[in-house]
Design a protein around this motif. Structure first.
Motif, PDB file in Angstrom:
ATOM      1  N   ASP A  35       0.829  -1.196   0.000  1.00 60.85           N
ATOM      2  CA  ASP A  35       0.000   0.000   0.000  1.00 60.85           C
ATOM      3  C   ASP A  35       0.865   1.247   0.000  1.00 60.85           C
ATOM      4  O   ASP A  35       2.032   1.216   0.373  1.00 60.85           O
ATOM      5  N   ALA A  36       0.260   2.359  -0.409  1.00 63.45           N
ATOM      6  CA  ALA A  36       0.954   3.640  -0.321  1.00 63.45           C
ATOM      7  C   ALA A  36       1.190   3.957   1.145  1.00 63.45           C
ATOM      8  O   ALA A  36       0.338   3.698   1.998  1.00 63.45           O
ATOM      9  N   GLU A 133      -5.780  11.866   8.151  1.00 65.43           N
ATOM     10  CA  GLU A 133      -5.800  10.946   7.016  1.00 65.43           C
ATOM     11  C   GLU A 133      -5.452  11.696   5.730  1.00 65.43           C
ATOM     12  O   GLU A 133      -5.842  12.844   5.543  1.00 65.43           O
ATOM     13  N   PRO A 135      -5.994  10.672   2.066  1.00 61.30           N
ATOM     14  CA  PRO A 135      -6.434   9.801   0.973  1.00 61.30           C
ATOM     15  C   PRO A 135      -5.602  10.060  -0.289  1.00 61.30           C
ATOM     16  O   PRO A 135      -5.327  11.204  -0.644  1.00 61.30           O
ATOM     17  N   THR A 136      -5.187   9.002  -0.930  1.00 66.94           N
ATOM     18  CA  THR A 136      -4.339   9.128  -2.117  1.00 66.94           C
ATOM     19  C   THR A 136      -4.917   8.309  -3.258  1.00 66.94           C
ATOM     20  O   THR A 136      -5.649   7.333  -3.050  1.00 66.94           O
ATOM     21  N   GLN A 138      -3.654   6.702  -7.158  1.00 63.76           N
ATOM     22  CA  GLN A 138      -2.587   6.447  -8.125  1.00 63.76           C
ATOM     23  C   GLN A 138      -3.210   6.189  -9.490  1.00 63.76           C
ATOM     24  O   GLN A 138      -4.092   5.340  -9.635  1.00 63.76           O
ATOM     25  N   VAL A 145      -5.409   2.964  -8.627  1.00 62.71           N
ATOM     26  CA  VAL A 145      -5.490   2.408  -7.274  1.00 62.71           C
ATOM     27  C   VAL A 145      -5.790   3.555  -6.314  1.00 62.71           C
ATOM     28  O   VAL A 145      -5.129   4.588  -6.362  1.00 62.71           O
ATOM     29  N   ASP A 146      -6.807   3.376  -5.466  1.00 61.78           N
ATOM     30  CA  ASP A 146      -7.166   4.386  -4.470  1.00 61.78           C
ATOM     31  C   ASP A 146      -6.867   3.855  -3.077  1.00 61.78           C
ATOM     32  O   ASP A 146      -7.184   2.706  -2.753  1.00 61.78           O
ATOM     33  N   TRP A 147      -6.237   4.696  -2.258  1.00 62.57           N
ATOM     34  CA  TRP A 147      -5.996   4.351  -0.854  1.00 62.57           C
ATOM     35  C   TRP A 147      -6.799   5.329   0.003  1.00 62.57           C
ATOM     36  O   TRP A 147      -6.400   6.484   0.211  1.00 62.57           O
ATOM     37  N   THR A 151      -7.041   2.057   4.348  1.00 59.76           N
ATOM     38  CA  THR A 151      -5.759   1.925   3.653  1.00 59.76           C
ATOM     39  C   THR A 151      -5.088   3.274   3.382  1.00 59.76           C
ATOM     40  O   THR A 151      -3.965   3.305   2.867  1.00 59.76           O
ATOM     41  N   ALA A 152      -5.739   4.382   3.714  1.00 55.83           N
ATOM     42  CA  ALA A 152      -5.152   5.704   3.465  1.00 55.83           C
ATOM     43  C   ALA A 152      -3.965   5.938   4.386  1.00 55.83           C
ATOM     44  O   ALA A 152      -3.963   5.510   5.551  1.00 55.83           O
TER      45      ALA A 152
END
Length: 212
Positions: A35-36, A133, A135-136, A138, A145-147, A151-152
């Protein structure tokens, strides 16, 4: 059974145990790189910190073309560090403050390579233990892909320490003051030599007067 065999068996067992322990210890770290992630130089409330965001891989083998970071509303001062091979766009909220950073790759980053992005920001004066948090998202040549949520990348605020405080600025020494101090020191040195020379002359004269 030879003495060597008896000695090697416990050694082999120990090596096997150490190897298994290493795998168990590295397991969480290896899974975390999927994960990021983000790492901060400081987590103290109200402190200035540099957060390093990491892209660990592409999108199922596809090259990365962009990366977006959403910033918490409580963060008001944001200064991204330039990254070679990437353009950076700061997207403002309605309030005018930076709410999102958008990175675009000048050349797509192939899968199997990681990228890092440093962002300097001012942490809010919130309660110790509060979690920020980031949130990212890619973007890749194929897919994304979203984190977000669990998962953020997250940052838990801690109590401020003396290391988080800016050091007191020292008063600079100007050229004029340095020159003045140098002239004074030289004057005192010359004066001392003159006084010493006068003392020698007086001593010689006193000796001659005594002999006469």
């Amino acid at each position: 059974m030879s003495e060597n065999t008896r000695t090697l068996r416990p050694l082999a067992a120990a090596v096997t145990a150490l190897g298994a322990g290493a795998v168990l210890a590295l397991g969480p770290a290896l899974s975390a790189t999927a994960d990021a992630g983000a790492e901060a130089t400081s987590t103290g409330v109200g402190s200035t910190t540099v957060i390093t965001f990491v892209i660990p891989h592409g999108c199922d083998g596809s090259a990365t073309t962009g990366f977006t970071i959403d910033l918490p509303e409580s963060v008001t001062s944001v200064v991204p560090t330039t990254a070679a091979g990437w353009t950076i766009e700061k997207v403002a909220r309605d309030s005018g403050e930076v709410g999102q950073l958008v990175y675009t790759a000048e050349t797509p980053l192939a899968d199997g390579y990681r990228a890092t992005f440093d962002v300097q920001l001012q942490l809010p004066d919130e309660a110790v233990g509060d979690v920020l948090e980031f949130p990212t998202a890619q973007r890749c040549e194929v897919g994304s892909v979203d984190w977000v949520g669990e998962t953020a990348p997250k940052l838990e605020l801690t109590a401020a320490t003396s290391h988080d405080e800016a050091p007191a600025a020292e008063e600079p020494t100007t050229a004029a003051s340095a020159t003045g101090d140098d002239v004074l020191a030289r004057g005192l040195a010359v004066g001392g030599l003159a006084v010493g020379a006068i003392g020698v002359v007086l001593a010689v004269l006193a000796r001659r007067s005594t002999r006469a």
